[in-house]
Design a protein around this motif. Structure first.
Motif, mmCIF file in Angstrom:
data_model
loop_
_atom_site.group_PDB
_atom_site.id
_atom_site.type_symbol
_atom_site.label_atom_id
_atom_site.label_comp_id
_atom_site.label_asym_id
_atom_site.label_seq_id
_atom_site.Cartn_x
_atom_site.Cartn_y
_atom_site.Cartn_z
ATOM 1 N N TYR A 204 0.824 -1.203 0.000
ATOM 2 C CA TYR A 204 0.000 0.000 0.000
ATOM 3 C C TYR A 204 0.864 1.261 0.000
ATOM 4 N N ASP A 205 1.968 1.234 0.738
ATOM 5 C CA ASP A 205 2.826 2.408 0.818
ATOM 6 C C ASP A 205 4.196 1.977 1.301
ATOM 7 N N SER A 217 1.087 -2.899 4.099
ATOM 8 C CA SER A 217 0.213 -3.679 3.233
ATOM 9 C C SER A 217 -1.209 -3.129 3.301
ATOM 10 N N PRO A 218 -2.066 -3.471 2.320
ATOM 11 C CA PRO A 218 -3.463 -3.022 2.382
ATOM 12 C C PRO A 218 -4.184 -3.522 3.632
#
Length: 246
Positions: A204-205, A217-218
Motif C-alpha cells: 500500500y505504501d 500492506s493493504p
C-alpha cells in the motif's frame, strides 16, 4: 563601493541561506560567480513548501511547476525530462520513466542525474516496438493493449530515496512497481533492480524512517526491509486497527 560580483563565496553562501527557491534561481542568474555558488549548495536550506510538478507543455516542451509559497506557475526548460513520465520525488530529486521503461533520477535544480536500469521485470534491453506484447498480463492488471503513456504511468507507483545523493553516495532508491506495488531497490553501481520478497499480496505504501525502509500492506501490516543476508520483508508490527469517525 565594492562590486557585488566580487563578494567572497562564504558571504554569498550565507546570503543564499535566506533565499526561497525562486529567489535562489534568480540569484544564480546574476553572474558566473553567483551561479557557481548557487549550484554548489544542495538547494535553498531554509524550510520550503513543496512544489507541485505539473504536465509538460506540448508547444514549448517545458515542464510546469506550481509554487505553493507564492501561488505562481513556473515553466522550466529541463530537456532531460522531455517525453518522460515523472513517477515520484524524494529529497528534491525526480524519478522519471521513458518509453523504453528505463528511468532517470534527476535533480531539477542542479541538473545532476543518475541513469537507472530498466524497471522490473524488464531488467535487460527491450525492443520498444514489441514491448507491450511482452508485458505479463498480471503485471498490468489483465490482458489488453496499453499505450506507452499508460505503461509509463502504471509501472512505478511510488519512488523514494534513503538519502540525498548530493550528501551521501551510498544511497538506496526504493520503488513500488506493477499492479501489486511490489517493492524493489537499486543502489549506484547495480545493473538491475532487486525485487524484495517475503510479502503475500500487494503493498500500500513505503517510507524511509531512521535508516530503515518500511512497507505497509493493504491489510495494515507493517514490514521492514531486511537487506542482509537476502533482501526480504519482515513483519515488525501487528495489524493496525482503526475506526472511521463520522
Amino acid at each position: 563601493m565594492a562590486a557585488w560580483s566580487d563578494l567572497t563565496n562564504d558571504v554569498l553562501e550565507y546570503i543564499t541561506s535566506f533565499l526561497t527557491f525562486p529567489d535562489h534561481c534568480r540569484f544564480g542568474a546574476v553572474c558566473k560567480n553567483w551561479r557557481s555558488v548557487s549550484k554548489s549548495r544542495r538547494y535553498p536550506p531554509i524550510p520550503q513548501l513543496p512544489w507541485l510538478v505539473l504536465e509538460e507543455e506540448k508547444e514549448t516542451r517545458k515542464h510546469k511547476f506550481y509554487s505553493l509559497s507564492d501561488a505562481k506557475h513556473y515553466s522550466i526548460e529541463i530537456p532531460e525530462l522531455h517525453g518522460r513520465y515523472i513517477c515520484g520525488s524524494s529529497h528534491g530529486w525526480l524519478f522519471a520513466v521513458d518509453i523504453k521503461i528505463t528511468g532517470i533520477l534527476i535533480n531539477p535544480f542542479t541538473r545532476e542525474l543518475f541513469e537507472l536500469p530498466p524497471f522490473p521485470p524488464f531488467c535487460k534491453d527491450v525492443d520498444v516496438n514489441t514491448l507491450i506484447e511482452k508485458v505479463p498480463s498480471d503485471y498490468m492488471g489483465g490482458p489488453r493493449d496499453y499505450t506507452f503513456e499508460e505503461m509509463q504511468a502504471r509501472i512505478v507507483t511510488k519512488a523514494i530515496l534513503s538519502h540525498d545523493p548530493k550528501e551521501r553516495s551510498d544511497f538506496t532508491a526504493m520503488i513500488m512497481f506493477g499492479e501489486m506495488n511490489t517493492p524493489a531497490f537499486w543502489r549506484p553501481g547495480d545493473l538491475c533492480w532487486t525485487v524484495v520478497d517475503g510479502q503475500d499480496g500487494s503493498s500500500y505504501d513505503i517510507i524511509y524512517f531512521k535508516e530503515n525502509f518500511y512497507v505497509l500492506s493493504p491489510a495494515n501490516v507493517i514490514y521492514v526491509v531486511d537487506f542482509e543476508p537476502e533482501p526480504k520483508l519482515r513483519v515488525v508490527g501487528p495489524q493496525i486497527s482503526y475506526t472511521v469517525m463520522h
